[in-house]
Design a protein around this motif. Structure first.
Motif, mmCIF file in Angstrom:
data_model
loop_
_atom_site.group_PDB
_atom_site.id
_atom_site.type_symbol
_atom_site.label_atom_id
_atom_site.label_comp_id
_atom_site.label_asym_id
_atom_site.label_seq_id
_atom_site.Cartn_x
_atom_site.Cartn_y
_atom_site.Cartn_z
ATOM 1 N N ARG A 122 -2.584 50.698 -55.249
ATOM 2 C CA ARG A 122 -3.052 51.246 -56.523
ATOM 3 C C ARG A 122 -2.794 50.260 -57.668
ATOM 4 N N ASP B 27 0.637 55.267 -65.218
ATOM 5 C CA ASP B 27 -0.195 55.894 -64.204
ATOM 6 C C ASP B 27 0.657 56.980 -63.566
ATOM 7 N N ASP B 28 0.249 58.226 -63.728
ATOM 8 C CA ASP B 28 1.064 59.350 -63.254
ATOM 9 C C ASP B 28 1.292 59.295 -61.752
ATOM 10 N N GLN B 29 0.287 58.853 -61.003
ATOM 11 C CA GLN B 29 0.443 58.792 -59.553
ATOM 12 C C GLN B 29 1.460 57.720 -59.163
ATOM 13 N N ILE B 30 1.384 56.555 -59.789
ATOM 14 C CA ILE B 30 2.362 55.499 -59.507
ATOM 15 C C ILE B 30 3.764 55.961 -59.877
ATOM 16 N N ASP B 31 3.918 56.597 -61.032
ATOM 17 C CA ASP B 31 5.231 57.112 -61.439
ATOM 18 C C ASP B 31 5.777 58.100 -60.415
ATOM 19 N N ALA B 32 4.921 58.986 -59.932
ATOM 20 C CA ALA B 32 5.361 60.002 -58.967
ATOM 21 C C ALA B 32 5.802 59.345 -57.659
ATOM 22 N N TRP B 33 5.047 58.370 -57.195
ATOM 23 C CA TRP B 33 5.422 57.674 -55.958
ATOM 24 C C TRP B 33 6.739 56.912 -56.123
ATOM 25 N N ASN C 212 1.426 52.370 -50.848
ATOM 26 C CA ASN C 212 0.479 53.074 -51.723
ATOM 27 C C ASN C 212 0.530 52.533 -53.142
ATOM 28 N N GLU D 9 9.657 59.362 -56.131
ATOM 29 C CA GLU D 9 9.924 59.883 -54.793
ATOM 30 C C GLU D 9 10.619 58.832 -53.932
#
Length: 609
Positions: A557, A528-534, A553, A537
């Motif tokens: 998710r 999941d690109d959003q999970i990876d990005a979080w 977050n 960070e």
């Protein structure tokens, strides 16, 4: 570190703490140049014996089933070895009491954080001796960390030190960009001040330094008995070298309150180090015995021939030991392990998928790629029943594969709920109705001999098969080594999965379980690109509030993505002889290796009446 799904008696147990990053505060302050200084406020008393001055007496006897693979800190990565090494050696910093959010100086007296977390300067303690009588100096710390970066074997925890200092978890054999210059730039002495330089900020760096594998070795002694000489001329020959049975493993010299007296195949004996710089040990000798038979350990314990034994967990303690004369029980120890059942979205091989089709006789390799399949399995797991049947009513559901009370855990998020009606609706929608109409057969694995893992699978099987007579879940018991191998190769469809922390930072769990590059991704094959990005960070910043927000977050998710079935938090329990003093919730630190089947303290802090 990966851990089998089984009740863990005191394995990495922790106290409930405020959600805070490990920027750690002990008399800490920030100046205008963004340098953080952390100071030992007790150095004037800790450099001398602050005890009564009485000679240590008595013997502490510990019996466990496991052997001790090594006494070399440079490769210590298991709790059996760690519980001895942490008493023979010391790290620069350690945990404050039973807290995970506060560190205090140990072999250091203070440290400064520089350049927004890109540099650290450690002032080292004077007047400290190794067991050989050699003085502790900056050169010993420099040698220790360089040796760990150079060797960095797969059997050690040095990969996470290397991640911090070199930007990679690999050693120079696997990453040819690692040079001697990079290693020496990363850690060096400035006079008697130890200096670290990081390629990027790492919010977990200080917690990593508290790990037992980063304990400081006696460099003069190490070189004398045949360890790496610490020079550029020989460093390449030491890369990846197996240290399990190293000269230092056979002849250790640390600064700890105990020194090795004898080591055989069945026992380790340590004795109080009378030149120890701080509070002296109160018990003269400690004997750690390997006793494979549980019945023999329990018999010795009840007779008083052993003070602490590996009991076999809550069911044994409650049924056979509670209420017995001379035995005390410490219950409700918080648990720092996290367990779940993984669901693989891209299964390799044929062993778990039967026919390989949605025909009632198997599943396609990408069966779990449909989110409604995963949500159906999650909703079908009866967590309250598991808590009652396996944990005797102790514990509560988790909303994330992060231990309850661990930094970054958001208790305000509602955990996934057991709901057969919701599970039914998800299965009716899965694969455009084909799952409901055609049914499936799936093979799931658990570790042979683990009653907890078996029960979890049986609960799941019963509930899934009750939803639709065309649904079949076959439970397969396998050896732990086979499960590890199959999971890493992606051949398991569903498998019990667990993790115990290497260091007290949420990234150690979240990256492991949820990142597309994490250790357990071959078990789920999800991204999941959003999970990876979080995740990326959160592991690169030191702002406490922002990190907590990111982990919250991710947790929300992740519930929606339903990659895992979450096992509930399981409080630990400890039995010990009641003449042993210094045992309690206020002194129990879960990050010590002696929390596995012990008191969660160092041996020196115990006493016998």
């Amino acid at each position: 570190m990966t851990t089998p799904h089984q009740p863990l008696v005191g394995k990495k147990l922790l106290s409930a703490i405020a959600l805070t990053t490990l920027t750690l505060s002990l008399a800490a302050c920030k100046s205008n140049n963004t340098t953080t200084t952390t100071t030992d406020t007790t150095t004037t008393t800790e450099t001398t014996d602050t005890g009564t001055g009485a000679e240590p007496t008595g013997v502490l006897v510990i019996q466990e089933s496991a052997d001790v693979p090594t006494l070399d800190p440079g490769t210590t990565y298991d709790t059996a070895s760690g519980q001895v090494v942490e008493n023979l050696y010391e790290t620069l910093v350690t945990y404050q009491g039973n807290s995970l959010s506060e560190l205090k100086p140990l072999l250091a007296t203070e440290w400064e954080e520089e350049d927004g977390g890109l540099g650290y300067r450690f002032t080292l303690r004077d007047g400290v001796k190794f067991h050989t009588g050699n003085p502790f100096e900056c050169k010993d710390a420099e040698y220790t960390f360089r040796r760990n970066l150079v060797t960095n074997t797969s059997d050690s925890g040095n990969w996470f030190l290397s991640e911090s200092l070199l930007g990679t978890g690999s050693n120079a054999n696997d990453d040819t960009s690692i040079t001697w210059q990079r290693i020496t730039d990363a850690v060096k002495c400035d006079g008697q001040t130890l200096v670290f330089k990081l390629p990027k900020a790492d919010p977990a760096f200080l917690a990593k330094l508290a790990y037992v594998g980063q304990a400081i070795v006696d460099s003069e002694h190490a070189k004398k008995i045949g360890e790496w000489d610490g020079t550029e001329a020989t460093w390449k020959d030491a890369v990846g070298k197996d240290l399990t049975g190293s000269p230092l493993a056979q002849d250790p010299s640390g600064t700890g309150a105990y020194k090795l007296l004898d080591k055989t195949a069945t026992a380790i004996t340590a004795t109080a180090f009378m030149d120890y710089w701080g509070d002296k040990a109160k018990i003269k000798n400690v004997i750690l015995q390997k006793i494979p038979e549980q019945a023999a350990r329990l018999q010795a314990f009840e007779k008083g021939d052993a003070d602490i034994v590996e009991t076999g967990g809550r069911s044994i303690i409650e049924a056979q030991l509670a209420g017995k004369p001379g035995i005390a029980i410490l219950d409700d120890l918080p648990n720092t392990s996290a367990f779940g059942i993984s669901m693989n979205q891209k299964i390799s091989g044929q062993g778990a998928i039967g026919s390989g089709k949605l025909d009632g006789q198997g599943i396609p390799a990408n069966f779990f790629s449909d989110v409604d399949v995963r949500r159906g399995f999650v909703a079908a797991f009866n967590t309250p029943q598991y808590i009652q049947d396996v944990q005797k009513g102790k514990g509560e559901p988790l909303n994330f594969l992060l231990p309850l009370g661990f930094p970054g855990y958001d208790e305000s998020i509602e955990p996934p709920q057991y709901d057969i009606d919701a599970a039914t609706e998800h299965f009716k929608k899965a694969w455009d109705g084909q799952v409901w109409n055609k049914g499936f057969t799936v093979n799931v694995s658990y570790r042979a001999g683990s009653a907890a893992a078996q029960t979890s699978m049986e609960i799941l099987k019963k509930n899934i098969e009750s939803i639709n007579p065309k649904f079949r879940v076959n439970i397969v018991a396998k050896e732990w080594s086979d499960i590890i191998k199959g999971s890493n190769q992606g051949t398991e469809a569903m498998v019990s999965t667990g993790w115990a922390p290497d260091y007290a930072d949420p990234d150690n769990f979240v990256y492991t379980f949820y990142s597309s590059k994490g250790y357990y991704n071959p078990r789920i094959n999800a991204q999941d690109d959003q999970i990876d990005a979080w995740i990326d960070e959160a592991r690169s910043i030191t702002d406490t509030d922002k990190r907590n927000e990111l982990y919250s977050n991710i947790a929300k998710r992740a519930i929606d993505q339903a990659w895992y079935i979450y096992m509930p938090n399981q409080p630990g329990i400890l039995a010990y002889r009641d003449n042993l003093q210094g045992v309690g919730l206020d002194t129990f630190n879960p990050m010590l290796s002696f929390a596995n089947a012990g008191t969660g303290t160092l041996w020196k802090d115990l006493n016998k009446s």
